[in-house]
Design an enzyme around this catalytic site. Structure first.
Site, PDB file in Angstrom:
ATOM      1  N   HIS A 417       0.851  -1.192   0.000  1.00 41.33           N
ATOM      2  CA  HIS A 417       0.000   0.000   0.000  1.00 41.33           C
ATOM      3  C   HIS A 417       0.887   1.243   0.000  1.00 41.33           C
ATOM      4  O   HIS A 417       2.079   1.191   0.310  1.00 41.33           O
ATOM      5  CB  HIS A 417      -0.969   0.019   1.187  1.00 41.33           C
ATOM      6  CG  HIS A 417      -0.351   0.302   2.525  1.00 41.33           C
ATOM      7  ND1 HIS A 417       0.054   1.570   2.910  1.00 41.33           N
ATOM      8  CD2 HIS A 417      -0.090  -0.510   3.588  1.00 41.33           C
ATOM      9  CE1 HIS A 417       0.536   1.530   4.138  1.00 41.33           C
ATOM     10  NE2 HIS A 417       0.471   0.283   4.577  1.00 41.33           N
ATOM     11  N   CYS A 418       0.295   2.350  -0.388  1.00 46.73           N
ATOM     12  CA  CYS A 418       0.959   3.654  -0.286  1.00 46.73           C
ATOM     13  C   CYS A 418       0.011   4.548   0.506  1.00 46.73           C
ATOM     14  O   CYS A 418      -0.200   4.326   1.688  1.00 46.73           O
ATOM     15  CB  CYS A 418       1.320   4.213  -1.664  1.00 46.73           C
ATOM     16  SG  CYS A 418       0.011   4.145  -2.901  1.00 46.73           S
ATOM     17  N   SER A 419      -0.583   5.541  -0.137  1.00 47.54           N
ATOM     18  CA  SER A 419      -1.583   6.364   0.552  1.00 47.54           C
ATOM     19  C   SER A 419      -2.979   5.835   0.249  1.00 47.54           C
ATOM     20  O   SER A 419      -3.611   5.197   1.073  1.00 47.54           O
ATOM     21  CB  SER A 419      -1.443   7.828   0.146  1.00 47.54           C
ATOM     22  OG  SER A 419      -0.232   8.363   0.640  1.00 47.54           O
TER      23      SER A 419
END
Length: 809
Positions: A417-419
């Site tokens: 995941h990132c944001s």
């Protein structure tokens, strides 16, 4: 035709790469068409025997309006002998200049281009909705090429059989659970839809961890999600923890241990010796980056006892963001997992910059090519190197390599995941699958990969690509057409429109102001969360029905709260521009560039060729097909793109022979035959410029460049990091010449790497130690940002501004 001020202009001079031709310019509702007869063809009309040959065919240059990036009108000045001209810079890196003998004609052409480009107002006014293909393209239906259930069956998952630990959930069939997720979600069999419902409330936009790939040999998975809603209070969700534990428990390390001598010892795949590419010499006493990463992850594992390669799982949560950005997001109620609650996993920070940094990097590349219309001079190689573009491509490839090795060699599960989980997450997920699965290296398989990990999982193609253009990208002389304040002109970039006025102080102030509003508001619906990699504004679902006042919001809410009435919100919210310039970014372009690197390094392992990637980038922006026009699967269903437009895959499948790789070995998999292994890995030290896509000769761009062109991977999080062993313990060394995208590793017991230093305690270079709680981590992270008097010695103010802009702008 009301937008066309003039439909045809004769005696127009086209200037391109320093060469000039005379012709006629036509303006249609969807294209600029320049027709001319090549001078060489005119000279060859009369053959040497005196008989006239066939009349030469005129050549045509077609430019679709959405592919125009910037348009600059230069009116003739009384003191200058230069004619009026229009310079176009296109998103496929075509640079042309049209010269007019009549100033009025130049103005009319400019106004017509501007009207057809940035005054359409709606996506369904684009060319795709009127395009009618010709045979043989007409007989092909590319929409049927990807079917989610068929792809899950290929991976061993079906609705009827859940024996392998996975099932297909229909909780999102109407897109009410998570509007930006696909309709069908593959989740662990042990998890009910009721648990999913609660777990979704803990993830930004309800993008909870779901399956995207299952390895056919060891049943290890790649899952993806958005960031958790941790916040400064250290929120947790038992359901989210239960879901992730179930994901990591779907397979067991029962496979026989892998012989360490059989594994690749560097980024060079075993087959690479046949490619003839030179490899980098590594000192015998210094491990390669792959080994460093594996030592770091395994060194923080909570497992005790002897380690046998491939026998222990090191299940990984990959946060693609720099550490400082993940910490800063806690101020607005978001953040990263508290590993005290996920003791069954290890978390790795990759330090990959976000959309604003990537956009700015490509801007710098374009700046070196901006005079390609009027001159044939090669681009400035030093400026190309300083753009950082290759550094970012290398970082993404390095992260994908880490994930692929973790799944294939360590027999472990990985959550990415990132944001929001639709930019960097899509890059890492798709590239790691490209490394893991030969099917995705075929033409049809690559199409399925794009449909699955980019289109279905909600990469915002409309927002990132700016199909409806912007007035900010049009100018006359030094005057902005929009006629706004001089501040607009200061912020204007003649490329992808990045802003230059953001700083760390403003970013932090915005973060805490947003946090104050977050905790004081009664409405905590996800529509008020930080948007798309950290922009502090609500996400605008530009669906076809967005103008309907009685439209029901599909965004799920946090327990105990209700969303605002859409009708009320419409009355109080200001109108949004067609394209939000700050949300544009070349994320998909980077993915194609990274794929090109793999293709160039492993030329026999891909069924498609470089031309396929280049034409796919062109049709991303041409808007001739409906495939990429919207932001997610729900919007495409509402717009009925299947029924109203053609698929971009029609174009490629009807011309299949043009895009096949003649060096492809056929796709057979045999891990005992060099060059036919299932797994391939990038050689990041060999990353090069994709000169063809920039319209340049290979020798103009790919020459020896300064060391900073590919160094400093992960510097956005406080510097790259190497590791060495001291008394049997993995430690960090800031001086290592081998740098990795991996910038930090965290477990419930300890944190290693780019952990922000504590001001007033310890040394400035501390990178390892016992983990504290979430509150302590966040406070230390805020102190480590180096604002005011406590500005750290390791970062310059300008660099810090760039880092903070990543998530907070």
């Amino acid at each position: 035709m009301e937008r066309t001020r003039i439909a045809r202009v004769d005696d127009v001079k086209l200037v391109r790469r320093g060469e000039q031709v005379q012709g006629t310019l036509h303006l249609t509702p969807h294209h600029l068409i320049f027709c001319h007869t090549p001078p060489s063809a005119v000279d060859a009309v009369n053959e040497p025997n005196g008989h006239a040959s066939h009349k030469p065919k005129p050549r045509e240059l077609w430019i679709t309006y959405p592919i125009i990036q910037t348009c600059h009108l230069r009116l003739a000045h009384p003191s200058s002998h230069l004619p009026s001209s229009i310079r176009l810079r296109c998103r496929d890196f075509t640079f042309v200049c049209f010269c007019f003998s009549n100033e009025r004609q130049a103005r009319d052409v400019y106004d017509s281009i501007r009207a057809w480009t940035c005054k359409l107002g709606r996506v369904d006014k684009l060319y795709a909705f009127t395009y009618q293909p010709q045979p043989p393209e007409k007989e092909i239906n590319g929409w049927d090429l990807y079917d989610a259930k068929r792809e899950w069956r290929r991976l061993g998952i079906s609705e009827k059989n859940s024996d392998n630990g996975w099932r297909i959930s229909t909780i999102n069939t109407d897109y009410s659970f998570s509007p930006t997720y696909p309709a069908l979600l593959a989740v662990p069999s042990a998890i009910s839809d009721n648990t999913l419902n609660y777990a979704g409330r803990y993830r930004s936009r309800a993008r909870l961890p779901v399956l995207t790939y299952l390895h056919p040999v060891n049943n290890c998975s790649i899952t993806r999600s958005s960031q958790p809603l941790v916040g400064v209070r250290g929120n947790r969700s038992i359901q989210d923890e239960k879901l992730l534990l179930a994901i990591f428990s779907t397979s067991h390390s029962t496979l026989p241990p892998t012989d360490p001598s059989s594994r690749p010892q560097s980024r060079q795949s075993p087959q690479s010796s046949s490619s003839g590419s030179p490899t980098r010499d590594i000192p015998p006493n210094l491990p390669d980056p792959d080994t460093l990463e594996e030592q770091m992850i395994s060194g923080t594992s909570s497992e005790d006892g002897p380690k046998v390669y491939g026998a222990q799982q090191h299940n990984l949560i990959v946060d693609a963001r720099p550490t400082v950005n993940a910490l800063a997001m806690q101020a607005v109620g978001l953040g990263s997992e508290n590993m005290d609650n996920y003791r069954f996993a290890t978390k790795a920070y990759l330090g990959i910059d976000n959309i604003h940094v990537m956009r700015d990097s490509l801007n710098k590349v374009i700046d070196t090519l901006k005079d390609s219309d009027v001159t044939s001079i090669a681009p400035n190689r030093e400026a190309l190197a300083k753009s950082g573009w290759l550094k970012h491509i290398t970082g993404v490839l390095d992260g994908a390599s880490l994930i692929a090795r973790q799944v294939a060699l360590q027999h472990s599960h990985v959550l990415i995941h990132c944001s929001d989980g639709w930019d960097r997450t899509s890059q890492l997920s798709a590239l790691s699958q490209l490394c893991l699965d030969p099917y995705y290296r075929t033409l049809e398989g690559f199409i399925v990969l794009v449909e699955k990990d980019w289109l279905s999982f909600g990469h915002m193609f409309n927002h990132r690509s700016g199909f409806l253009s912007s007035e900010k990208w049009f100018s006359v002389e030094n005057e902005r057409i929009s006629g706004n304040s001089s501040n607009d002109s200061h912020n204007h970039r003649t490329s992808l429109g990045s802003s230059t006025t953001s700083g760390a102080g403003h970013a932090l102030e915005n973060a805490f102001l947003s946090a104050k509003g977050f905790f004081n508001k009664d409405n905590n619906s996800r529509e008020s969360f930080v948007d798309s990699d950290g922009e502090l504004q609500p996400y605008d679902q530009s669906s076809p029905s967005s103008n309907t006042t009685n439209k029901k919001s599909l965004a799920p809410t946090i327990k105990g709260n209700t969303p605002k009435d859409p009708a009320t919100a419409d009355k109080t919210s200001p109108p949004h521009p067609a394209t939000k310039v700050k949300e544009t970014s070349p994320i998909f372009h980077q993915f194609l560039d990274a794929t090109y690197q793999l293709l160039h390094q492993h030329p026999t392992r891909f069924e498609f060729n470089e031309r396929f990637l280049r034409r796919l980038l062109y049709h991303l922006y041409s808007c001739q097909y409906g495939t990429f026009l919207y932001n997610n699967e729900r919007e495409r269903v509402e717009a009925d793109v299947r029924g109203r437009t053609r698929s971009v895959w029609d174009y490629f499948l009807s011309r299949r022979e043009m895009f096949l790789n003649k060096e492809y070995h056929g796709g057979g998999v045999d891990d005992h035959v060099r060059g036919r292994e299932r797994l391939l890995l990038p050689r990041t030290e060999e990353v090069r410029w994709w000169s063809e896509v920039f319209g340049r000769a290979d020798g103009e761009m790919n020459v020896p460049t300064p060391s900073y062109a590919t160094s400093g991977i992960g510097n956005a999080a406080g510097g790259g990091m190497g590791l060495h062993h001291a008394n049997g313990k993995v430690e960090a060394s800031a001086q290592s010449p081998l740098q990795s995208v991996l910038t930090g590793v965290e477990t419930a017991k300890e944190a290693v790497g780019a952990v922000p230093p504590v001001q007033g305690g310890g040394t400035d270079g501390d990178v390892e130690g016992t983990k504290g709680g979430v509150g302590k981590q966040f406070v230390n992270g805020m102190k480590g940002l180096g604002l005011g008097k406590g500005m750290g010695r390791r970062k310059s103010p300008s660099r810090l501004e760039r880092e903070m802009e990543v998530e907070m702008q």
